[in-house]
Design a protein around this motif. Structure first.
Motif, mmCIF file in Angstrom:
data_model
loop_
_atom_site.group_PDB
_atom_site.id
_atom_site.type_symbol
_atom_site.label_atom_id
_atom_site.label_comp_id
_atom_site.label_asym_id
_atom_site.label_seq_id
_atom_site.Cartn_x
_atom_site.Cartn_y
_atom_site.Cartn_z
ATOM 1 N N GLY A 141 0.907 -1.166 0.026
ATOM 2 C CA GLY A 141 -0.014 -0.002 -0.040
ATOM 3 C C GLY A 141 0.848 1.271 -0.095
ATOM 4 O O GLY A 141 1.510 1.580 0.921
ATOM 5 N N GLU A 142 0.823 2.032 -0.905
ATOM 6 C CA GLU A 142 1.679 3.171 -1.228
ATOM 7 C C GLU A 142 1.151 4.164 -0.092
ATOM 8 O O GLU A 142 1.891 4.988 0.505
ATOM 9 N N LEU A 143 -0.245 4.479 -0.268
ATOM 10 C CA LEU A 143 -0.671 5.614 0.568
ATOM 11 C C LEU A 143 -0.632 5.309 2.212
ATOM 12 O O LEU A 143 -0.692 6.263 2.931
ATOM 13 N N SER A 144 -0.871 4.004 2.410
ATOM 14 C CA SER A 144 -0.968 3.634 3.994
ATOM 15 C C SER A 144 0.418 3.155 4.391
ATOM 16 O O SER A 144 0.636 3.072 5.716
ATOM 17 N N SER A 145 1.450 3.017 3.532
ATOM 18 C CA SER A 145 2.761 2.417 3.898
ATOM 19 C C SER A 145 2.497 1.169 4.446
ATOM 20 O O SER A 145 3.180 1.034 5.826
ATOM 21 N N GLN A 146 1.952 0.347 4.117
ATOM 22 C CA GLN A 146 1.763 -0.780 4.687
ATOM 23 C C GLN A 146 1.612 -2.169 3.773
ATOM 24 O O GLN A 146 1.792 -2.045 2.512
ATOM 25 N N LEU A 147 2.003 -3.249 4.184
ATOM 26 C CA LEU A 147 2.172 -4.673 3.517
ATOM 27 C C LEU A 147 1.390 -5.448 3.885
ATOM 28 O O LEU A 147 1.204 -5.889 5.310
ATOM 29 N N SER A 148 0.318 -6.038 2.949
ATOM 30 C CA SER A 148 -0.632 -6.879 3.316
ATOM 31 C C SER A 148 -0.366 -8.274 2.986
ATOM 32 O O SER A 148 -0.037 -8.261 1.685
ATOM 33 N N GLU A 149 -0.512 -9.559 3.822
ATOM 34 C CA GLU A 149 -0.199 -10.753 3.380
ATOM 35 C C GLU A 149 -1.891 -11.249 2.837
ATOM 36 O O GLU A 149 -2.652 -11.151 3.760
ATOM 37 N N LEU A 150 -1.772 -11.676 1.701
ATOM 38 C CA LEU A 150 -3.195 -12.302 1.285
ATOM 39 C C LEU A 150 -3.067 -13.625 0.950
ATOM 40 O O LEU A 150 -1.979 -14.237 0.372
ATOM 41 N N ASN A 151 -4.059 -14.490 1.039
ATOM 42 C CA ASN A 151 -4.316 -15.745 0.737
ATOM 43 C C ASN A 151 -4.882 -15.849 -1.048
ATOM 44 O O ASN A 151 -5.518 -15.102 -0.930
ATOM 45 N N TYR A 152 -4.110 -16.493 -1.749
ATOM 46 C CA TYR A 152 -4.797 -16.463 -3.064
ATOM 47 C C TYR A 152 -5.293 -17.877 -3.479
ATOM 48 O O TYR A 152 -4.607 -19.024 -3.014
ATOM 49 N N ASP A 153 -6.453 -17.695 -3.905
ATOM 50 C CA ASP A 153 -7.197 -19.141 -4.430
ATOM 51 C C ASP A 153 -7.190 -19.246 -5.877
ATOM 52 O O ASP A 153 -7.741 -18.410 -6.622
ATOM 53 N N ALA A 154 -6.292 -19.883 -6.453
ATOM 54 C CA ALA A 154 -6.206 -20.173 -7.963
ATOM 55 C C ALA A 154 -7.570 -20.733 -8.549
ATOM 56 O O ALA A 154 -7.593 -20.383 -9.540
#
Length: 344
Positions: free
Chosen positions: A207-220
């Motif tokens: 996230g550019e504006l929040s200066s945050q890094l989110s971990e996401l689970n991806y369902d292929a």
């Protein structure tokens, strides 16, 4: 072994366009920085397996993509096509080797555009997607597509900073997009770039504006994302402006690296064996102002960051066990650098 590097730049002050440099992977020394193409603000670029260079192109109120034949050994480019339209130029360019397509994300227009790549490398547009929406921050006055590239399962993922959304598309062989899923971040997150774990089950959204890094689970199976956790890329007590910019994952999937514009640093995160982010383990200065892109060397023993406002590149040694960085050299002159990439 000496590797070739390319730098995309702004051309607002002193830069002429695209630059090439040599990088010695044994010593970490960068040398022979030279201009190889004069072009307006080639802020992002990529090279295909056929040695065709695709670069953002901006001139006379128009923006698009320039196509070059590229000879890295002799540091030469030959312009073969410019695909231009009225308005702003794209912010991101990606090559799909399997389908021979090229994708661009246009921040100002809020679009993703798809082009077929002919045998000679030239482009013909096949499709476009127009995002809609906005967010709560002043920078989110409308859709601002900032990234479009492939998922591990060969879909297209596009990131909209303006509306806090991540789109997933199926892509036909003919270069047509079909929307399959939309993930919405926390309001004001301002997503900019996304990368995936080596097994394709995790995604890491910056996230550019929040200066945050989110971990996401991806369902292929469905192309959907689910939020797992979010961490900060900057110190908790940093109150001045900051914008997160670039993100990369080490080949062993043990470390994530992100850049901070404002705090002017590289943040290092440790990743667990299951792909979950453990913690931030380091913040190190980029020795300049406003770092955008950076790159891991092919052997991943070095990291090279660039600082747009101070016209310099910085080289770090990278400990492959701890993932942490040690400054090796700073103040390598590169004018207005934005994009840095090693040539395959």
């Amino acid at each position: 072994m000496t590797e070739k590097m390319l730098f995309g730049t702004y051309t607002k002050r002193v830069s002429k366009g695209i630059y090439q440099a040599d990088f010695d992977e044994q010593t970490g020394e960068m040398s022979n920085v030279e201009a190889i193409a004069e072009i307006g603000s080639p802020t992002y670029l990529n090279v295909s397996d056929a040695d065709v260079l695709y670069a953002v192109d901006k001139q006379d109120g128009q923006g698009g993509v320039a196509v070059y034949d590229y000879d890295s050994e002799n540091a030469k480019t030959t312009l073969k096509q410019e695909v231009l339209a009225d308005g702003a130029s794209p912010a991101y360019v990606a090559v799909d080797e399997n389908r021979q397509l090229l994708y661009t994300a246009n921040y100002h227009k809020g679009t993703v555009e798809v082009y077929a790549i002919a045998a000679d490398g030239k482009l013909t547009q096949t499709d476009a997607f127009q995002a809609v929406g906005s967010g709560p921050r002043p920078e989110q006055d409308g859709p601002h597509m900032h990234f479009a590239n492939l998922t591990p399962d060969n879909r297209l993922v596009a990131v909209d900073l303006g509306s806090d959304k991540v789109y997933t598309f199926d892509v036909s062989e003919a270069g047509k997009l079909t929307e399959v899923a939309v993930f919405e971040t926390e309001a004001g997150f301002g997503p900019r770039h996304i990368r995936f774990s080596q097994d394709g089950q995790k995604a890491y959204l910056l996230g550019e504006l929040s200066s945050q890094l989110s971990e996401l689970n991806y369902d292929a199976t469905s192309g959907t994302f689910e939020l797992a956790q979010t961490l900060s890329t900057k110190p908790d007590d940093w109150e001045a402006h900051n914008g997160a910019a670039a993100i990369y994952v080490s080949a062993d999937n043990r470390f994530i690296y992100t850049s901070n514009r404002g705090h002017n640093s590289i943040a290092v995160f440790e990743v667990k064996a299951n792909g979950a982010i453990d913690r931030r383990v380091q913040l190190i200065s980029t020795e300049g102002d406003f770092p955008r892109d950076f790159a891991l060397s092919p052997n991943e023993r070095y990291l090279i960051a660039t600082n747009q406002n101070t016209d310099n590149a910085t080289v770090y040694q990278r400990d492959i066990v701890t993932g942490q960085l040690t400054l090796q050299e700073k103040d390598i002159q590169v004018p207005e650098p934005v994009r840095v990439v090693f040539v395959k």
